[in-house]
Design a protein around this motif. Structure first.
Motif, short mmCIF file in Angstrom:
data_model
loop_
_atom_site.label_atom_id
_atom_site.label_comp_id
_atom_site.label_asym_id
_atom_site.label_seq_id
_atom_site.Cartn_x
_atom_site.Cartn_y
_atom_site.Cartn_z
N SER A 20 41.59 30.03 44.80
CA SER A 20 40.37 28.99 44.74
C SER A 20 39.62 29.52 45.67
N ARG A 21 39.49 30.66 46.29
CA ARG A 21 38.19 30.99 47.20
C ARG A 21 37.05 31.46 46.29
N PHE A 22 36.46 30.61 45.70
CA PHE A 22 35.35 30.90 44.69
C PHE A 22 34.07 31.51 45.21
N ASP A 50 24.66 31.69 38.05
CA ASP A 50 24.54 30.31 38.29
C ASP A 50 25.22 29.56 37.56
N GLU A 51 25.33 29.79 36.28
CA GLU A 51 26.01 28.80 35.37
C GLU A 51 27.47 28.76 35.56
N PHE A 52 28.27 30.16 35.32
CA PHE A 52 29.48 30.11 35.64
C PHE A 52 29.93 29.79 36.77
N ALA A 53 29.25 30.06 38.01
CA ALA A 53 29.57 29.71 39.24
C ALA A 53 29.84 28.18 39.36
N ALA A 54 28.96 27.53 38.83
CA ALA A 54 29.15 26.01 38.70
C ALA A 54 30.53 25.61 37.98
N SER A 55 30.74 26.37 36.75
CA SER A 55 31.78 26.13 36.23
C SER A 55 33.28 26.46 36.98
N ILE A 56 33.08 27.60 37.79
CA ILE A 56 34.32 28.40 38.52
C ILE A 56 34.61 27.29 39.66
N LYS A 57 33.60 26.72 40.27
CA LYS A 57 33.64 25.90 41.32
C LYS A 57 34.21 24.44 40.80
N GLY A 58 34.23 24.21 39.55
CA GLY A 58 34.63 22.84 39.09
C GLY A 58 35.92 22.90 38.67
N ILE A 59 36.62 23.93 38.58
CA ILE A 59 38.07 24.11 38.30
C ILE A 59 38.95 23.22 38.79
N GLY A 60 38.94 22.79 40.29
CA GLY A 60 39.55 22.10 41.03
C GLY A 60 39.70 20.49 40.24
N GLU A 61 38.68 20.14 39.56
CA GLU A 61 38.67 19.06 38.73
C GLU A 61 39.79 18.75 37.80
N TYR A 62 39.88 19.89 37.04
CA TYR A 62 41.05 19.72 35.93
C TYR A 62 42.26 20.54 36.39
N ALA A 63 42.08 21.36 37.24
CA ALA A 63 43.40 22.05 37.72
C ALA A 63 43.42 21.92 39.34
N PRO A 64 44.03 20.98 39.71
CA PRO A 64 43.95 20.64 41.14
C PRO A 64 44.71 21.85 42.13
N GLY A 66 44.58 24.84 41.14
CA GLY A 66 43.78 26.30 40.76
C GLY A 66 44.21 26.79 39.50
N ILE A 67 43.70 28.00 39.30
CA ILE A 67 44.46 28.89 38.01
C ILE A 67 44.72 30.09 38.80
N ARG A 68 46.39 30.41 38.52
CA ARG A 68 46.64 31.82 39.23
C ARG A 68 46.56 32.86 37.90
N VAL A 69 46.25 34.08 38.23
CA VAL A 69 45.80 34.96 37.44
C VAL A 69 46.51 36.21 37.89
N THR A 70 47.68 36.65 37.12
CA THR A 70 48.59 37.59 37.59
C THR A 70 48.18 38.93 36.90
N VAL A 71 47.77 39.86 37.45
CA VAL A 71 47.25 41.05 36.68
C VAL A 71 48.60 41.95 36.20
N SER A 72 48.46 42.51 35.24
CA SER A 72 49.73 43.41 34.79
C SER A 72 49.25 44.72 34.77
N VAL A 73 48.11 45.06 34.06
CA VAL A 73 47.65 46.59 33.75
C VAL A 73 46.23 46.44 34.02
N LEU A 74 45.88 47.73 34.58
CA LEU A 74 44.42 47.89 34.82
C LEU A 74 44.18 49.34 34.32
N THR A 75 43.04 49.44 33.20
CA THR A 75 42.70 50.52 32.77
C THR A 75 41.26 50.91 32.90
N ALA A 76 40.99 51.93 33.77
CA ALA A 76 39.68 52.38 34.17
C ALA A 76 38.92 53.60 33.53
#
Lengths: 129, 137
Positions: A20-22, A50-64, A66-76
């Motif tokens: 949650s370090r947005f 600016d639109e998705f920044a507002a959405s991301i910063k509002g995550i705490g309202e519905y997920a107090p 935060g949302i944890r994202v655990t990465v499994s595979v990266l393909t570059a």
């Protein structure tokens, strides 16, 4: 750009997001960066920073916690990093958000310029209503 | 095979799929191929082995469509033994009359020129609206 550097940028972005370090996460996105969300439900579409920044910063309202994202595979390759990951968060409405996602990142000059998210949209509808 | 060779193979397979020819794709599956479709829709699940893919998944998919969508590749990303395919459907209509042109992300893993794993990310909400997997049940 070095592929490993690009992969590390993606890992750093989602680590900041998960903690949650947005502001830190958004620092890694170019000013003209966009975020695409699939489907036809509420929230689907392509958003400017600016639109998705507002959405991301509002995550705490519905997920107090935060949302944890655990990465499994990266393909570059080139300027692109594809990521498979699991999302998990306890929601304020009592439901659990647990999605398995794929995100395509496009990178320019060390910043994310396109984020395209592929996910279980039915699950999103079920838990967020 | 190198990432570039894997990418060329996958490009060839999906070019055939785009014309409705699934033969080369099925021919490239390893016996142990596992195809996963995310979510909890009637077609979601883990289909392990060519026999299960052909007997369980393929009929569910094909019997759901009035017009099977053509899968058009937008982008390929290859790295080591993985190739990621970003694609979209065109011209698809399900049996309940819904236009069904999904956005797809296929994460493929290859071994010795064969596909051993495919994880399909797509708009599961659209699958439900289109009734995919329900016509065959």
């Amino acid at each position: 750009m070095d592929l490993e550097v690009n992969k590390q940028l993606v890992l750093d972005f989602w680590k900041a997001f998960s903690e949650s370090r947005f502001d830190d996460a958004l620092e890694m996105v170019a000013d003209d960066g966009t975020w695409w969300v699939p489907g036809s439900g509420e929230g689907a579409g392509e958003y400017a920073k600016d639109e998705f920044a507002a959405s991301i910063k509002g995550i705490g309202e519905y997920a107090p916690n935060g949302i944890r994202v655990t990465v499994s595979v990266l393909t570059a390759e080139g300027d692109r990093v594809a990521m498979e990951a699991e999302c998990y968060g306890k929601l304020a409405n009592g439901k659990v958000y647990n999605n398995f996602i794929h995100v395509l990142h496009m990178i320019r000059d060390g910043k994310l310029v396109k984020i395209r998210e592929y996910m279980d949209t039915q699950h999103v509808r079920e838990v967020f209503g | 095979m190198s990432a570039e060779e894997n990418k060329k193979l996958v490009e060839h397979l999906y070019a055939a799929v785009a014309t409705g020819d699934y033969g080369p794709m099925f021919g490239a599956f390893a016996e142990s191929m596992v195809w996963t479709i995310i979510g909890s829709t009637p077609i979601s699940g883990v289909y392990a082995g060519i026999k299960e893919i052909q007997s369980a998944l393929a009929p569910k998919m094909m019997n759901s469509f009035e017009e099977v969508p053509r899968m058009i590749v937008d982008r390929l990303i290859a790295d080591d033994d993985h190739v990621v395919v970003l694609a979209h459907g065109e011209g698809g209509r399900s049996k309940n009359g819904t236009e069904c042109n999904n956005t797809y992300c296929h994460v493929l893993r290859l071994e010795d020129g064969k596909l051993v794993e495919l994880i399909e990310y797509c708009d599961t909400d659209l699958i439900m609206k289109a009734g995919l997997g329900q016509a065959a049940s």
